[in-house]
Design an enzyme around this catalytic site. Structure first.
Site, PDB file in Angstrom:
ATOM      1  N   HIS A  17       0.874  -1.170  -0.129  1.00 46.36           N
ATOM      2  CA  HIS A  17      -0.012  -0.033  -0.005  1.00 46.36           C
ATOM      3  C   HIS A  17       0.668   1.160  -0.102  1.00 46.36           C
ATOM      4  O   HIS A  17       1.324   1.773   0.954  1.00 46.36           O
ATOM      5  CB  HIS A  17      -0.903  -0.153   1.261  1.00 46.36           C
ATOM      6  CG  HIS A  17      -2.117   1.321   1.288  1.00 46.36           C
ATOM      7  ND1 HIS A  17      -3.266   0.885   1.381  1.00 46.36           N
ATOM      8  CD2 HIS A  17      -1.781   2.444   1.075  1.00 46.36           C
ATOM      9  CE1 HIS A  17      -3.868   1.985   1.480  1.00 46.36           C
ATOM     10  NE2 HIS A  17      -3.035   2.980   1.319  1.00 46.36           N
ATOM     11  N   HIS A  19       1.393   5.386  -2.084  1.00 44.04           N
ATOM     12  CA  HIS A  19       1.054   6.556  -2.896  1.00 44.04           C
ATOM     13  C   HIS A  19       2.426   7.120  -3.564  1.00 44.04           C
ATOM     14  O   HIS A  19       3.072   7.817  -2.566  1.00 44.04           O
ATOM     15  CB  HIS A  19       0.240   7.524  -2.232  1.00 44.04           C
ATOM     16  CG  HIS A  19      -0.909   7.020  -1.314  1.00 44.04           C
ATOM     17  ND1 HIS A  19      -2.178   7.112  -1.940  1.00 44.04           N
ATOM     18  CD2 HIS A  19      -1.206   6.153  -0.190  1.00 44.04           C
ATOM     19  CE1 HIS A  19      -3.168   6.467  -0.916  1.00 44.04           C
ATOM     20  NE2 HIS A  19      -2.347   6.101   0.006  1.00 44.04           N
ATOM     21  N   LYS A 110      -9.610  -0.707  -5.425  1.00 46.36           N
ATOM     22  CA  LYS A 110      -9.698  -0.239  -4.230  1.00 46.36           C
ATOM     23  C   LYS A 110     -10.910   0.489  -4.075  1.00 46.36           C
ATOM     24  O   LYS A 110     -11.413   1.487  -5.009  1.00 46.36           O
ATOM     25  CB  LYS A 110      -8.541   1.120  -4.179  1.00 46.36           C
ATOM     26  CG  LYS A 110      -8.304   1.766  -3.043  1.00 46.36           C
ATOM     27  CD  LYS A 110      -7.775   1.008  -1.783  1.00 46.36           C
ATOM     28  CE  LYS A 110      -8.031   1.952  -0.478  1.00 46.36           C
ATOM     29  NZ  LYS A 110      -6.693   3.038  -0.338  1.00 46.36           N
ATOM     30  N   HIS A 147     -10.371   1.053   2.127  1.00 42.51           N
ATOM     31  CA  HIS A 147     -10.506   1.894   3.036  1.00 42.51           C
ATOM     32  C   HIS A 147     -11.545   1.996   3.923  1.00 42.51           C
ATOM     33  O   HIS A 147     -12.714   2.438   3.570  1.00 42.51           O
ATOM     34  CB  HIS A 147     -10.183   3.431   2.258  1.00 42.51           C
ATOM     35  CG  HIS A 147      -9.991   4.388   3.127  1.00 42.51           C
ATOM     36  ND1 HIS A 147      -8.907   5.157   3.494  1.00 42.51           N
ATOM     37  CD2 HIS A 147     -10.830   5.066   4.239  1.00 42.51           C
ATOM     38  CE1 HIS A 147      -8.813   5.945   4.475  1.00 42.51           C
ATOM     39  NE2 HIS A 147     -10.032   5.980   5.028  1.00 42.51           N
ATOM     40  N   HIS A 185      -4.657  -0.501   6.024  1.00 38.50           N
ATOM     41  CA  HIS A 185      -4.108   0.410   7.062  1.00 38.50           C
ATOM     42  C   HIS A 185      -5.065   0.465   8.371  1.00 38.50           C
ATOM     43  O   HIS A 185      -5.821   1.508   8.760  1.00 38.50           O
ATOM     44  CB  HIS A 185      -3.869   1.972   6.867  1.00 38.50           C
ATOM     45  CG  HIS A 185      -4.890   2.421   5.837  1.00 38.50           C
ATOM     46  ND1 HIS A 185      -6.457   2.540   5.813  1.00 38.50           N
ATOM     47  CD2 HIS A 185      -4.818   3.211   4.612  1.00 38.50           C
ATOM     48  CE1 HIS A 185      -6.937   2.969   5.097  1.00 38.50           C
ATOM     49  NE2 HIS A 185      -6.028   3.254   4.268  1.00 38.50           N
ATOM     50  N   ASP A 258       1.343   2.821   3.564  1.00 39.43           N
ATOM     51  CA  ASP A 258       0.618   4.085   3.255  1.00 39.43           C
ATOM     52  C   ASP A 258       1.221   5.204   3.318  1.00 39.43           C
ATOM     53  O   ASP A 258       1.062   6.305   3.306  1.00 39.43           O
ATOM     54  CB  ASP A 258      -0.850   4.272   4.457  1.00 39.43           C
ATOM     55  CG  ASP A 258      -1.952   4.996   3.909  1.00 39.43           C
ATOM     56  OD1 ASP A 258      -2.000   5.209   2.703  1.00 39.43           O
ATOM     57  OD2 ASP A 258      -2.302   5.544   4.840  1.00 39.43           O
TER      58      ASP A 258
HETATM   59  C1  NCD Z   1      -3.649   8.761   1.957  1.00 39.37           C
HETATM   60  C2  NCD Z   1      -3.217   9.873   0.716  1.00 39.37           C
HETATM   61  O1  NCD Z   1      -2.612  11.118   1.092  1.00 39.37           O
HETATM   62  O2  NCD Z   1      -3.340   9.661  -0.635  1.00 39.37           O
HETATM   63  N1  NCD Z   1      -3.689   9.553   2.877  1.00 39.37           N
HETATM   64  C3  NCD Z   1      -3.687   9.310   4.379  1.00 39.37           C
HETATM   65  O3  NCD Z   1      -3.800   9.960   5.433  1.00 39.37           O
HETATM   66  N2  NCD Z   1      -3.593   7.948   4.529  1.00 39.37           N
HETATM   67  C4  NCD Z   1      -4.964   8.448   1.495  1.00 39.37           C
HETATM   68  C5  NCD Z   1      -5.329   7.109   2.147  1.00 39.37           C
HETATM   69  O4  NCD Z   1      -4.884   6.121   2.125  1.00 39.37           O
HETATM   70  O5  NCD Z   1      -6.580   7.274   3.079  1.00 39.37           O
HETATM   71 ZN    ZN Z   2      -3.500   5.080   1.330  1.00 39.58          ZN
END
Ligand code: NCD
Ligand code: ZN
Length: 355
Positions: A17, A19, A110, A147, A185, A258
């Site tokens: 996971h 980003h 997702k 999520h 998460h 995450d």
């Molecule tokens: C994530 C993001 O910034 O894309 N932010 C977070 O607080 N975890 C999105 C997510 O996974 O919820």
């Molecule tokens: Zn995330």
């Protein structure tokens, strides 16, 4: 009596996971991810989101272009393997799931409840109305990554995960008993215990911040925006339960950082963004968490085996070496055009480093 481990050689880890964002952001996020991990599951909450297989293929190409341009070891480039995810919307069709499967590039789908987190405006408004898509995913063996938070404004932010389990996730699991699901998460004892009560096709990722911190770290002595992520950090009893399950040796629980890049000024803000950036030093963060409960011997399975097992993929062949050597986490990294990115635990020293 705690053991005094000084060196840990483990199978190379994957991040289930992460980003990476897009375009110029990739120049920062891709080398950081590739230095730390082999396979990474790339979250699709771009603006606009990755909704189709064609978009996923094009996004993967942009990530690979950034990788080719990165100033990192050729071996790290060769082992980096971004896996793509489709963003489920109110309009995703069963046919799209079939093409996702056929592509071989899309690893999962997702589910963001609309409005739950960063860039989730296009998320699903009526989750239980997406039955035809879940049916197709179940048929094609494509996991649903969730999520897990409800978003009604009248639900307290600290209760949103639990309410999602009771009202939404339990219904999806009942209606689609063979659908593979990753509870992404997880942040509460409720989510950990819910996951444990399900079959082996229901797993969960756990972030470093939810293992190392609780809501006191976020709120006591001043608001600390770099600890703000969603789902929000919970009370210490939940952190303790997450540490227990992460270090229990149960293959349902595996690594998902995450790691989410937000430029520093967007977090240090009157309306700060949610997300912690941990990709560059994620392994040292997890090692710190596991060592805190004298469970370093459980780190390899959590970081490098259980995720692959869940996804039905081979375990990586290479190894990495963690050593007990202090590392200072930088105050920030250059990010985008002249901006900065503040990592989790910026300016602090971790006891572990990856050699
Ligand atoms: C994530 C993001 O910034 O894309 N932010 C977070 O607080 N975890 C999105 C997510 O996974 O919820
Ligand atoms: Zn995330």
């Amino acid at each position: 009596m705690p053991t005094l481990t000084q060196k840990l050689v483990i199978t190379a880890p994957d991040d289930w996971h992460i980003h990476l964002r897009d375009n110029e952001a990739l120049a920062t996020t891709v080398p950081h991810a590739a230095m730390s991990f082999h396979r990474v599951i790339c979250m699709p909450n771009l603006v606009p989101p990755i909704k189709t297989t064609l978009e996923a293929i094009a996004y993967r190409e942009r990530i690979l272009t950034a990788l080719a341009q990165a100033d990192i070891d050729e071996h790290k480039k060769a082992t980096f393997d971004p896996r793509m995810v489709l963003y489920l919307t109110d309009h995703t069709s069963a046919d799209e799931i079939a093409s996702a499967k056929a592509s071989g590039v899309v690893q999962a789908v997702k589910l963001y409840p609309a409005g739950a987190t960063t860039n989730s405006a296009d998320g699903v408004t009526n989750i239980l109305g997406r039955g035809a898509v879940f049916e197709a995913m179940q048929k094609h063996g494509i996991p649903l990554l969730v999520h897990g938070e409800v978003t009604h404004s009248d639900v307290d932010i600290f209760d949103r995960e639990k309410r999602f389990l009771d009202e939404i996730l339990s219904v999806i699991i009942k209606n689609f008993p063979n659908l593979k699901i990753v509870m992404e998460h997880i942040t509460t004892a409720d989510a950990a215990d819910f996951c444990l009560a399900q079959g082996q096709h229901i797993g969960a990722t756990i972030t470093p911040q939810h293992l190392l911190f609780n809501r006191n770290h976020l709120l006591v002595g001043g608001v600390k925006p770099h600890f703000y992520c969603l789902p929000i950090l919970k009370r210490a009893t939940h952190q303790k339960r997450l540490l227990e399950v992460a270090t229990s040796g149960n293959p349902k629980f595996f690594l998902g950082t995450d790691s989410a890049p937000h430029a520093t000024h967007t977090k240090e803000n009157a309306c700060g963004c949610a997300g912690c950036y941990s990709a560059p030093h994620a392994l040292a963060l997890y090692a710190t968490a596991f060592e805190s409960v004298d469970a370093l011997d459980k780190l390899e399975n959590f970081a490098s085996r259980f995720g692959a097992l869940f996804y039905g993929l081979p375990v990586n062949q290479n190894t990495i070496t963690l050593i007990k050597k202090e590392q200072l986490i930088p105050d920030n990294y250059p990010y985008l055009d002249g901006k900065h990115l503040t990592p989790l635990m910026a300016g602090q020293t971790l006891a572990w480093s990856v050699q």
